[in-house]
Design an enzyme around this catalytic site. Structure first.
Site, PDB file in Angstrom:
ATOM      1  CB  THR B 108     -47.815  -7.929 -70.401  1.00  0.00           C
ATOM      2  OG1 THR B 108     -48.951  -7.901 -71.133  1.00  0.00           O
ATOM      3  CG2 THR B 108     -48.011  -8.218 -68.924  1.00  0.00           C
ATOM      4  N   GLY B 110     -47.250  -6.742 -74.989  1.00  0.00           N
ATOM      5  CA  GLY B 110     -48.399  -7.055 -75.877  1.00  0.00           C
ATOM      6  C   GLY B 110     -49.679  -6.339 -75.666  1.00  0.00           C
ATOM      7  CB  CYS B 111     -51.655  -6.377 -72.606  1.00  0.00           C
ATOM      8  SG  CYS B 111     -51.569  -8.348 -72.552  1.00  0.00           S
ATOM      9  CB  THR B 112     -49.020  -1.893 -73.153  1.00  0.00           C
ATOM     10  OG1 THR B 112     -49.042  -2.452 -71.842  1.00  0.00           O
ATOM     11  CG2 THR B 112     -48.848  -0.304 -73.387  1.00  0.00           C
ATOM     12  CB  ALA B 115     -54.536  -1.475 -74.260  1.00  0.00           C
TER      13      ALA B 115
END
Lengths: 293, 215
Positions: B108, B110-112, B115
């Site tokens: 997703t 934001g998570c990418t 990360a």
């Protein structure tokens, strides 16, 4: 409501202009464990790349049917505004109808953004009701310049038809409510003409009427620069196309990103804008006149 | 050091009560995401005035909350599978600082971003002697693909059923519809020194936690 290029009445024309390179089908599969079902992208039956529409293509021209719908749409909008004006005079009020009209203008911009976001990101050509519009939106991303070559009624007739269906009953029921009519008249007028505002946003400054340029520069109509940002990767911002007044707020506060996350966690559906730019989004460089400056 | 606990205002709404519920088809569908009831006990709220009208609304308001795992506490241990299917326990990291970040889902936006930001600063964390561990409800297959695609050099753990997330009291956002994005910095004794929460500005997790890890 259709905001971007109208769907044609001739499927062949639609296919010729807006058929995508491949179809994407999103399927949810349950797993034995309690993990979130995964969406799998399936690419099936790739279709050959269709050449872009020619600048003098008949499908870009207005027909009498298009003109008729624009006429009826305009009639319902004018009826709303007239009812508001007459009612305001009779009631000796002026501030409330003007304010409600302004709220209608703001509402139209927000509504255009939400609708545009939904159509740009979800569904495909086979989606009921919205399928042809979704396909048209994708086609617009591929060939954005066709909108400035489309004749006036051709560009607006789909929105005009929806406006007619929606506003006519409202006019009949609430014609004696000047404040409500002010809101409805301005909102529906802005929505109906949003396709024209959109076309102007794709125009070249030197070729636009000076008044239009002034309204764009003044933030009254969506600006060329703001809308061109929507046509650049990651294609996830500047969705509003009436005045664009909501764009900064919606983008800076990640409203659509939040909605996308909610939709994803509720339904498992990923928006198109989460994917890498691909042929569905990427503007074709074949026969594309210069975009707006 | 001063702990910094920021939570989106909306995370304090109905989701932070009631009992733990089993997820259905989607972990968070139809069931507002809830943490244990003790999350509410001793709740302390303060609000700070927004510093700028242009910062994202959702992360604009700073709230200090007494979560289940608080600053100064030792969080409950866990053993979860990593992206290669190996069991990894929190106790494995004792003796060095560890940054444990809970995030909504692989792949997703934001998570990418988060990360990749941890990846890009990973060497700095290593230099500080710290390890980085990401935890979400995705399974090992998803983690493996996610880690491979973005060349993530650290461990991703699968918290299926979000059991650990609930035990640690990670608050959810948007009326329970979104798993929260919260990062904990544990010192070499396993004691929480920092908790940072920010759903829509994921890169800020790295700046805040790196500062803490480097102390």
């Amino acid at each position: 409501m259709s905001i971007l290029p109208n769907h044609h009445h001739h499927p062949a024309a639609i296919g010729r202009h807006y058929r995508r390179r491949s179809h994407r089908v999103y399927a949810a599969a349950t797993t034995p464990t309690k993990t979130r079902p995964k969406l799998e992208k399936l690419t099936i039956n790739p279709t050959p790349l269709i050449t872009p529409p020619k600048l003098d293509d008949p499908s870009l021209k207005s027909t009498w049917s298009h003109r008729a719908w624009v006429a009826t749409g305009c009639t319902t909008v004018i009826a709303s505004l007239a009812a508001s004006l007459i009612g305001s005079i009779d009631s000796h009020i002026w501030l409330e109808p003007i304010l409600s009209g302004f709220v209608g203008y703001l509402f139209a911009d927000l509504g255009s953004g939400v609708y545009h976001w939904g159509i740009d990101n979800y569904g495909d050509a086979s989606t009921p009701v919205f399928g042809s519009q979704i396909d048209a939106f994708q086609g617009h991303h591929k060939w954005p310049w066709t909108i400035i070559k489309r004749q006036f009624a051709n560009n607006l007739h789909a929105l005009a038809r929806v406006t007619t269906y929606t506003v006519l009953p409202i006019d009949l029921i609430w014609h004696d409510q000047p404040v409500a009519m002010g809101f409805v008249g301005v909102a529906s007028g802005c929505i109906m003409f949003s396709q024209q505002f959109h076309a102007w946003a794709h125009g070249t400054k030197s070729k636009l009427p000076p008044l239009v340029v002034a309204l764009q520069d003044g933030g009254v109509l969506v600006s060329r620069s703001q809308h061109s940002a929507h046509h650049r990767p990651p294609y996830n911002n500047n969705y509003c196309i009436v005045s664009g007044v909501w764009n900064r707020f919606l983008d800076e506060n990640k409203v659509f990103e939040a909605l996308e996350m909610v939709v994803f966690f509720k339904s498992g559906r990923r928006p198109r804008s989460w994917s890498e730019p691909n042929s569905d989004w990427t503007e074709s460089t074949v026969e594309s006149p210069a975009m707006a400056d | 050091m001063v702990s910094l606990v920021k939570q989106p205002l909306l995370s304090l709404l109905p989701s932070c009560n009631a009992t733990t519920q089993s997820p259905k088809q989607y972990p968070f569908a139809n069931t507002p995401f809830k943490s244990s009831q003790s999350h509410f006990h001793g709740l302390k709220l303060t609000f700070s005035n927004p510093s700028s009208s242009l910062t994202p609304l959702i992360s604009k308001t700073s709230v200090i909350v007494s979560a289940k795992v608080n600053k100064g506490s030792v969080p409950p241990s866990f053993t979860l599978k990593d992206q290669d299917g190996r069991n990894v326990s929190l106790s494995k990291f004792k003796g060095k600082p560890v940054v444990v970040y809970f995030y909504p889902a692989d792949e997703t936006p934001g998570c990418t971003k988060q990360a990749c930001a941890f990846r890009d600063s990973y060497e700095k964390f290593k230099k500080a002697g710290a390890e980085v561990v990401g935890i979400s409800g995705d399974d090992g297959v998803s983690h493996k693909a996610f880690a491979k695609k973005y060349r993530l050099p650290y461990t991703l753990l699968s918290d299926e059923d979000n059991k650990i997330r609930k035990e640690w009291g990670v608050p959810s956002d948007l009326f329970g519809t979104l798993p929260g994005r919260q990062t904990y910095v544990l010192d070499k004794n396993g004691v929480v020194q920092l908790i940072y929460n920010n759903q829509f500005q994921p890169e800020k997790h790295i700046d805040e936690t790196l500062k803490s890890a480097q102390v």
